[in-house]
Design an enzyme around this catalytic site. Structure first.
Site, PDB file in Angstrom:
ATOM      1  N   TYR A  84       0.830  -1.211   0.000  1.00 12.18           N
ATOM      2  CA  TYR A  84       0.000   0.000   0.000  1.00 12.18           C
ATOM      3  C   TYR A  84       0.866   1.264   0.000  1.00 12.18           C
ATOM      4  CZ  TYR A  84      -3.302   3.584   1.347  1.00 12.18           C
ATOM      5  OH  TYR A  84      -4.069   4.721   1.365  1.00 12.18           O
ATOM      6  N   TRP A 131       1.020   5.732  -1.591  1.00 14.28           N
ATOM      7  CA  TRP A 131       0.646   6.732  -2.597  1.00 14.28           C
ATOM      8  C   TRP A 131       1.709   6.895  -3.674  1.00 14.28           C
ATOM      9  CZ3 TRP A 131      -2.658  11.513  -2.638  1.00 14.28           C
ATOM     10  CH2 TRP A 131      -3.929  11.246  -2.118  1.00 14.28           C
TER      11      TRP A 131
HETATM   12  N1  LIG Z   1      -2.105   7.857  12.598  1.00 18.47           N
HETATM   13  C1  LIG Z   1      -2.467   8.017  11.340  1.00 18.47           C
HETATM   14  N2  LIG Z   1      -1.885   7.285  10.367  1.00 18.47           N
HETATM   15  C2  LIG Z   1      -2.247   7.449   9.097  1.00 18.47           C
HETATM   16  C3  LIG Z   1      -3.239   8.382   8.730  1.00 18.47           C
HETATM   17  C4  LIG Z   1      -3.858   9.131   9.767  1.00 18.47           C
HETATM   18  O1  LIG Z   1      -4.757   9.959   9.521  1.00 18.47           O
HETATM   19  N3  LIG Z   1      -3.427   8.936  11.054  1.00 18.47           N
HETATM   20  N4  LIG Z   1      -3.586   8.529   7.423  1.00 18.47           N
HETATM   21  C5  LIG Z   1      -3.453   7.360   6.574  1.00 18.47           C
HETATM   22  C6  LIG Z   1      -3.687   7.667   5.167  1.00 18.47           C
HETATM   23  S1  LIG Z   1      -5.164   8.422   4.785  1.00 18.47           S
HETATM   24  C7  LIG Z   1      -2.828   7.321   4.182  1.00 18.47           C
HETATM   25  S2  LIG Z   1      -3.305   7.509   2.548  1.00 18.47           S
HETATM   26  C8  LIG Z   1      -1.521   6.694   4.494  1.00 18.47           C
HETATM   27  C9  LIG Z   1      -0.408   7.150   3.560  1.00 18.47           C
HETATM   28  O2  LIG Z   1       0.629   6.246   3.603  1.00 18.47           O
HETATM   29  P1  LIG Z   1       1.667   6.097   2.414  1.00 18.47           P
HETATM   30  O3  LIG Z   1       0.978   6.230   1.111  1.00 18.47           O
HETATM   31  O4  LIG Z   1       2.475   4.874   2.636  1.00 18.47           O
HETATM   32  O5  LIG Z   1       2.571   7.380   2.668  1.00 18.47           O
HETATM   33  P2  LIG Z   1       3.593   8.131   1.700  1.00 18.47           P
HETATM   34  O6  LIG Z   1       4.439   8.965   2.589  1.00 18.47           O
HETATM   35  O7  LIG Z   1       2.845   8.818   0.624  1.00 18.47           O
HETATM   36  O8  LIG Z   1       4.466   6.935   1.144  1.00 18.47           O
HETATM   37  C10 LIG Z   1       4.823   6.840  -0.177  1.00 18.47           C
HETATM   38  C11 LIG Z   1       6.267   6.336  -0.252  1.00 18.47           C
HETATM   39  O9  LIG Z   1       6.557   6.059  -1.611  1.00 18.47           O
HETATM   40  C12 LIG Z   1       7.836   6.580  -1.935  1.00 18.47           C
HETATM   41  N5  LIG Z   1       7.825   6.876  -3.384  1.00 18.47           N
HETATM   42  C13 LIG Z   1       7.418   7.990  -4.014  1.00 18.47           C
HETATM   43  N6  LIG Z   1       7.527   7.842  -5.349  1.00 18.47           N
HETATM   44  C14 LIG Z   1       8.000   6.596  -5.564  1.00 18.47           C
HETATM   45  C15 LIG Z   1       8.328   5.852  -6.745  1.00 18.47           C
HETATM   46  O10 LIG Z   1       8.159   6.315  -7.867  1.00 18.47           O
HETATM   47  N7  LIG Z   1       8.785   4.588  -6.565  1.00 18.47           N
HETATM   48  C16 LIG Z   1       8.970   4.041  -5.336  1.00 18.47           C
HETATM   49  N8  LIG Z   1       9.427   2.793  -5.266  1.00 18.47           N
HETATM   50  N9  LIG Z   1       8.698   4.728  -4.203  1.00 18.47           N
HETATM   51  C17 LIG Z   1       8.211   5.980  -4.322  1.00 18.47           C
HETATM   52  C18 LIG Z   1       8.003   7.796  -1.076  1.00 18.47           C
HETATM   53  O11 LIG Z   1       9.371   8.083  -0.876  1.00 18.47           O
HETATM   54  C19 LIG Z   1       7.262   7.378   0.210  1.00 18.47           C
HETATM   55  O12 LIG Z   1       8.140   6.812   1.150  1.00 18.47           O
HETATM   56  O13 LIG Z   1      -1.157   6.983   5.850  1.00 18.47           O
HETATM   57  C20 LIG Z   1      -2.161   6.575   6.774  1.00 18.47           C
HETATM   58  N10 LIG Z   1      -1.659   6.683   8.121  1.00 18.47           N
HETATM   59  N1  LIG Z   2      -1.592  18.655   2.818  1.00 22.95           N
HETATM   60  C1  LIG Z   2      -2.030  17.371   2.783  1.00 22.95           C
HETATM   61  N2  LIG Z   2      -3.266  17.116   2.298  1.00 22.95           N
HETATM   62  C2  LIG Z   2      -3.725  15.840   2.262  1.00 22.95           C
HETATM   63  C3  LIG Z   2      -2.914  14.757   2.666  1.00 22.95           C
HETATM   64  C4  LIG Z   2      -1.616  15.057   3.187  1.00 22.95           C
HETATM   65  O1  LIG Z   2      -0.864  14.161   3.605  1.00 22.95           O
HETATM   66  N3  LIG Z   2      -1.207  16.364   3.222  1.00 22.95           N
HETATM   67  N4  LIG Z   2      -3.382  13.461   2.561  1.00 22.95           N
HETATM   68  C5  LIG Z   2      -4.515  13.216   1.664  1.00 22.95           C
HETATM   69  C6  LIG Z   2      -5.138  11.931   1.969  1.00 22.95           C
HETATM   70  S1  LIG Z   2      -4.319  10.522   1.528  1.00 22.95           S
HETATM   71  C7  LIG Z   2      -6.349  11.813   2.531  1.00 22.95           C
HETATM   72  S2  LIG Z   2      -7.010  10.266   2.775  1.00 22.95           S
HETATM   73  C8  LIG Z   2      -7.107  12.982   2.961  1.00 22.95           C
HETATM   74  C9  LIG Z   2      -7.594  12.746   4.372  1.00 22.95           C
HETATM   75  O2  LIG Z   2      -8.636  13.542   4.710  1.00 22.95           O
HETATM   76  P1  LIG Z   2      -9.064  13.561   6.244  1.00 22.95           P
HETATM   77  O3  LIG Z   2      -8.926  12.214   6.819  1.00 22.95           O
HETATM   78  O4  LIG Z   2     -10.383  14.182   6.331  1.00 22.95           O
HETATM   79  O5  LIG Z   2      -7.920  14.527   6.808  1.00 22.95           O
HETATM   80  P2  LIG Z   2      -7.280  14.727   8.233  1.00 22.95           P
HETATM   81  O6  LIG Z   2      -6.423  15.933   8.106  1.00 22.95           O
HETATM   82  O7  LIG Z   2      -6.638  13.493   8.717  1.00 22.95           O
HETATM   83  O8  LIG Z   2      -8.521  15.035   9.159  1.00 22.95           O
HETATM   84  C10 LIG Z   2      -9.321  16.188   8.942  1.00 22.95           C
HETATM   85  C11 LIG Z   2      -9.735  16.767  10.265  1.00 22.95           C
HETATM   86  O9  LIG Z   2     -10.696  15.932  10.907  1.00 22.95           O
HETATM   87  C12 LIG Z   2     -10.727  16.348  12.267  1.00 22.95           C
HETATM   88  N5  LIG Z   2     -11.165  15.267  13.113  1.00 22.95           N
HETATM   89  C13 LIG Z   2     -10.418  14.260  13.618  1.00 22.95           C
HETATM   90  N6  LIG Z   2     -11.183  13.442  14.366  1.00 22.95           N
HETATM   91  C14 LIG Z   2     -12.428  13.957  14.341  1.00 22.95           C
HETATM   92  C15 LIG Z   2     -13.665  13.555  14.923  1.00 22.95           C
HETATM   93  O10 LIG Z   2     -13.780  12.557  15.626  1.00 22.95           O
HETATM   94  N7  LIG Z   2     -14.745  14.332  14.663  1.00 22.95           N
HETATM   95  C16 LIG Z   2     -14.665  15.440  13.887  1.00 22.95           C
HETATM   96  N8  LIG Z   2     -15.787  16.121  13.647  1.00 22.95           N
HETATM   97  N9  LIG Z   2     -13.514  15.833  13.337  1.00 22.95           N
HETATM   98  C17 LIG Z   2     -12.416  15.098  13.554  1.00 22.95           C
HETATM   99  C18 LIG Z   2      -9.328  16.756  12.617  1.00 22.95           C
HETATM  100  O11 LIG Z   2      -9.342  17.968  13.346  1.00 22.95           O
HETATM  101  C19 LIG Z   2      -8.630  16.839  11.279  1.00 22.95           C
HETATM  102  O12 LIG Z   2      -7.871  18.033  11.106  1.00 22.95           O
HETATM  103  O13 LIG Z   2      -6.285  14.140   2.978  1.00 22.95           O
HETATM  104  C20 LIG Z   2      -5.562  14.314   1.765  1.00 22.95           C
HETATM  105  N10 LIG Z   2      -4.969  15.627   1.778  1.00 22.95           N
HETATM  106 MO   LIG Z   3      -5.287   8.755   2.488  1.00 22.59          MO
END
Ligand SMILES: Nc1nc2c(c(=O)[nH]1)N[C@H]1C(S)=C(S)[C@@H](COP(=O)(O)OP(=O)(O)OC[C@H]3O[C@@H](n4cnc5c(=O)[nH]c(N)nc54)[C@H](O)[C@@H]3O)O[C@H]1N2
Ligand SMILES: Nc1nc2c(c(=O)[nH]1)N[C@H]1C(S)=C(S)[C@@H](COP(=O)(O)OP(=O)(O)OC[C@H]3O[C@@H](n4cnc5c(=O)[nH]c(N)nc54)[C@H](O)[C@@H]3O)O[C@H]1N2
Ligand SMILES: [Mo]
Length: 769
Positions: free
Chosen positions: A109, A111
């Site tokens: 998994y 991005w």
């Molecule tokens: N506690 C907590 N944990 C969370 C979340 C949260 O809200 N709270 N959010 C979750 C969510 S929504 C998401 S989507 C995940 C994201 O989790 P990930 O998608 O695993 O996070 P990234 O940092 O985007 O990791 C992408 C990796 O790919 C590498 N990369 C970039 N380009 C390339 C390429 O072309 N080739 C290769 N081989 N590698 C490459 C980058 O260096 C990076 O290390 O995290 C989750 N984890």
């Molecule tokens: N700049 C930036 N933008 C991103 C990403 C990033 O890594 N960086 N990641 C992208 C990805 S992969 C995803 S999946 C989306 C994620 O989108 P979300 O999951 O919606 O994003 P978060 O910033 O984790 O959370 C949004 C807000 O929800 C609020 N929140 C947390 N818990 C609760 C709750 O129990 N109730 C309520 N009402 N609010 C709560 C928090 O204050 C938080 O700031 O964002 C995307 N956008």
């Molecule tokens: Mo995400």
């Protein structure tokens, strides 16, 4: 723009030029609000964090029997590409022969980067399928609970609600936008696959200028743009369902719910109403009841319910709400509430999941298909819900439930990862560290020495997007971009595609994997699908070389006609929902039939999990672990913009003044956050934008343990996943619950260890050196 070439990233389209040592990045001139994340890109060209040569973990290379225990603390030996590729090919051959593809985990998994061809996930899955398959993962960390609950309630994820409400409709018609979890500006900076124009801010400002009102329901005040004058209801984290139920309760008690809509378009409402009014369990889900749970005053709830019934109201639920215990419930309940208001399918009204959580949701749909790389067939039946990775590695053979199925964890001997960072994205990193000691071999393609790379046995240096030609395009984005190579590969880095092709060759499968196309031939081949569709529909349809010269191509979009929600509303008999009843399932017989105690036939409030509650009771503060504003996840944490937001090298943690004062914490103090699972250092930022009793520490600081050999390590940099709990949302979706956890905090009095992880791998040695 002399010498500048077009390129694209998950956080925006841009132009770049590499001259001498300097990589200059300029936002796309037509982007009204370019993302500050562009400021992280220049470091790609020179950062010591980049992986420059293939490297093999010393203990694994020497074949010591107990060597896996050293993962995460061992040294590495650099090897040549041919040696590294031989090692990988031999290992794949060995595991295939001894245990077959069911022993290989290729869920991988992550991005990775934008670009339709060099997308690491697509490349690795295609590659492993050519070899005979792999154990996969389903759903996402982003949206794992919604992806399972929405199909039961509305029909396939991504077809109904995410395609129905547009920014244009909001600007045109919405009167009241009630945003659960907000629509943080930082989040709309990003969309998977790319985002050519950041249009959310102007659309929302336009709606506000027309008179629309916004209600932000979130523990953080800045989860919505400040110029919208939103009313802030600082909800207690994890309690939105109680608040939603109370709003529903007011609607019913005051006869404001739309019975006509409920009868015609939904099924099972009476059973839900029995629960709502307390006939099922003796508890009225009244505003008084909810106020004690969610921290919002009774009268505020009553007023909000009335306003929602009297206006064109749009309810949005962000991803974050469902990335928590019982995360299926707020999404389901948001839909139920919108159905009770009877506005689903009206212009600017109803419900939209994840609007404002990602930048392209709410834009019009494209009228032509985008290039996609064929994955081939995976014959292996085994899979895990994506966030069950540590469970799988620690408990082979153990039974688990998922969405009505009784499944078993497979016995994994080899893990292959490309394009993701599990030591960023997974919860309870101390547990993940143990889980990563289980497989025989871990292979990682990475661009940089992330913590995941540092837990691998064979580390292959991958190019970043800036080092490759590709096609940039994403759902809901009307511009296709010729992503041109901006810099030469750093060190000996190679494209994931080339790496897989050379391994496939060693296994006699090169032709199958590459289909005998060069990089450039692949781009032209993939582009053809879109070109042909453009031509058929009578749009300008340049050939690939012309597109490449032009640098970008405008794609046609579908009319903003309210999408499937409007079609359903207009004629529910002709356009039934693909649910068992053809209607919105307020009660789902299917889910009820699964017999789960943590997700039942209708949406409901669940008291916090008793085991978790007992374990967490000692930790008084909620920690919101949300997405960072300074980077995408963990990507380019070594970039200038991300680094500029750190304090004394640590990730900032926001603390309310009351909680800080109680603990004698001042601004910029280094603090230690802790609970039973682990601890981390971070830098205190005292802010009244955080509800009292809540702290906020963004995800993505690269995990750096104080002691890589300790069973319970402290992260000295500020990664909140050392604190989060590794448990599924429920047996229905088994999705990540990483958004929230409970902790306590104190000033850190110890000696401050330097953060080194962003500056490269120190203990590499050359082979035979
Ligand atoms: N506690 C907590 N944990 C969370 C979340 C949260 O809200 N709270 N959010 C979750 C969510 S929504 C998401 S989507 C995940 C994201 O989790 P990930 O998608 O695993 O996070 P990234 O940092 O985007 O990791 C992408 C990796 O790919 C590498 N990369 C970039 N380009 C390339 C390429 O072309 N080739 C290769 N081989 N590698 C490459 C980058 O260096 C990076 O290390 O995290 C989750 N984890
Ligand atoms: N700049 C930036 N933008 C991103 C990403 C990033 O890594 N960086 N990641 C992208 C990805 S992969 C995803 S999946 C989306 C994620 O989108 P979300 O999951 O919606 O994003 P978060 O910033 O984790 O959370 C949004 C807000 O929800 C609020 N929140 C947390 N818990 C609760 C709750 O129990 N109730 C309520 N009402 N609010 C709560 C928090 O204050 C938080 O700031 O964002 C995307 N956008
Ligand atoms: Mo995400």
């Amino acid at each position: 723009m002399d010498g500048f070439k077009p390129h694209s990233s998950h956080w925006g389209a841009f132009f770049g030029r590499h001259q001498g040592e300097a990589l200059e990045i300029r936002p796309h001139p037509a982007d009204p609000h370019p993302s500050p994340l562009l400021g992280n890109l220049p470091a790609i060209a020179h950062s010591p964090a980049r992986i420059r040569r293939p490297a093999v973990r010393r203990g694994w290379l020497q074949g010591r029997p107990d060597n896996a225990a050293k993962r995460g603390s061992d040294g590495y030996v650099e090897v040549s590409w041919p040696e590294a590729l031989d090692l990988v090919a031999n290992e794949l051959r060995r595991v295939h022969a001894e245990a077959g593809p069911r022993a290989i985990f290729g869920g991988s998994y992550g991005w990775s980067s934008a670009g339709r061809f060099h997308h690491a996930q697509s490349q690795i899955h295609r590659f492993l399928n050519v070899l005979g398959g792999y154990v996969r993962s389903v759903n996402t960390y982003s949206s794992g609970a919604a992806m399972v609950i929405i199909p039961h309630v509305l029909g396939p994820y991504d077809t109904f609600d995410r395609k129905s409400v547009t920014w244009d409709a909001i600007e045109r018609s919405s009167e009241l936008i009630v945003a659960f979890g907000g629509m943080a500006v930082k989040n709309t900076d990003v969309h998977g696959g790319g985002i050519s124009r950041h249009v959310v801010r102007p659309a929302l400002s336009g709606a506000r200028a027309r008179g629309a009102r916004f209600v932000l329901i979130s523990p953080l005040k800045d989860d919505i743009a400040s110029d919208l004058d939103a009313e802030w209801l600082p909800v207690t984290p994890g309690t939105d369902v109680a608040l939603m139920l109370a709003i529903a309760f007011v609607l019913v008690s005051e006869g404001r719910h739309d019975r006509g809509f409920l009868n015609r378009y939904t099924t099972g409402y009476p059973r839900f109403e029995a629960y709502l009014l307390g006939r099922e369990d003796g508890v009225e889900k009244s505003p008084q009841w909810a106020a004690g749970i969610c921290g919002i005053a009774t009268q505020t709830i009553v007023d909000l319910a009335r306003r929602m019934a009297n206006a064109r109201t749009l309810i949005t639920v962000s991803h974050s709400l469902q990335r928590a215990d019982y995360g299926e419930q707020p999404v389901w309940m948001g839909i139920v509430l919108a159905a009770m208001l009877g506005q689903i399918g009206l212009d600017g009204g109803g419900f939209s999941y994840s609007l404002g959580a990602l930048g392209n949701i709410g834009k019009s749909q494209l009228a032509v298909p985008l290039p996609t790389l064929k994955q081939f067939h995976n014959p292996v039946p085994d899979f895990i819900p994506v966030a069950r990775i540590a469970d799988m590695l620690l408990n082979p053979g153990e039974a688990f439930h998922y969405n009505g199925q009784a499944l078993c964890y497979p016995d994994i001997r080899l893990v292959y990862w490309a394009g993701g960072n599990p030591f960023h994205h997974h919860q309870d990193l101390n547990r993940l560290r143990q889980a990563f000691k289980r497989p025989e071999t871990i292979i990682v393609h990475e661009t940089a020495w992330t913590s995941s790379a540092r837990h691998a046995d064979i580390v292959l240096p991958a190019t970043t997007t800036l080092e490759r030609d590709d096609i940039g395009a994403a759902d809901h984005d009307p511009i296709m971009i010729a992503m041109k190579r901006l810099i030469e590969p750093v060190g000996e880095a190679r494209d994931d595609y080339e790496i897989f092709a050379d391994i496939a060759e060693r296994l006699g499968k090169r032709g199958e994997f590459t289909e005998n196309r060069s990089n450039r031939e692949w781009l032209a081949f993939l582009f053809e699908k879109t070109r042909a569709a453009l031509a058929t529909a009578g749009h300008p349809a340049p050939d690939f070389e012309t597109f490449w010269e032009m640098g970008e191509l405008q794609l046609p979009v579908k009319p903003d006609d309210g999408g499937p929600a409007r079609a359903f509303r207009t004629d529910p008999d002709a356009n039934p929902l693909p649910t068992p009843s053809g209607k919105i399932e307020i009660f789902s017989e299917t889910i009820e039939s699964f017999g789960y105690d943590d997700c039942r036939g209708h949406s409901r409030w669940f008291e916090p999990d008793p085991t978790a509650k007992a374990a967490e009771g000692r930790y008084p503060l909620y920690l919101v672990c949300n997405q960072p504003h300074s980077r995408l996840h963990s990507q380019l944490d070594y970039g200038d913009f991300s680094r500029s937001t750190k304090i004394n090298g640590r990730e900032p943690v926001r603390i309310n003044p009351v909680d800080a004062a109680e603990r004698g914490i001042s601004d910029c103090d280094i603090v230690r956050l802790f609970n039973a699972r682990g601890s981390c250092l971070a830098a205190a930022v005292i802010s009244a934008d955080v509800k009292p009793g809540v702290m906020q520490l963004a995800t993505g600081a690269w995990f750096e343990p104080d002691d890589a050999d300790a069973e319970i390590a402290m992260c000295i940099h500020g990664n909140p996943n050392i604190l989060t709990r590794d448990a599924g949302t429920s047996q229905l979706a088994q999705a990540s619950t990483g958004q929230l956890t409970k902790v306590d905090v104190q000033r850190y009095a110890g000696e401050l260890p330097p953060v080194r992880i962003l500056d490269g791998m120190a203990f590499i040695e050359e082979q035979n050196a």
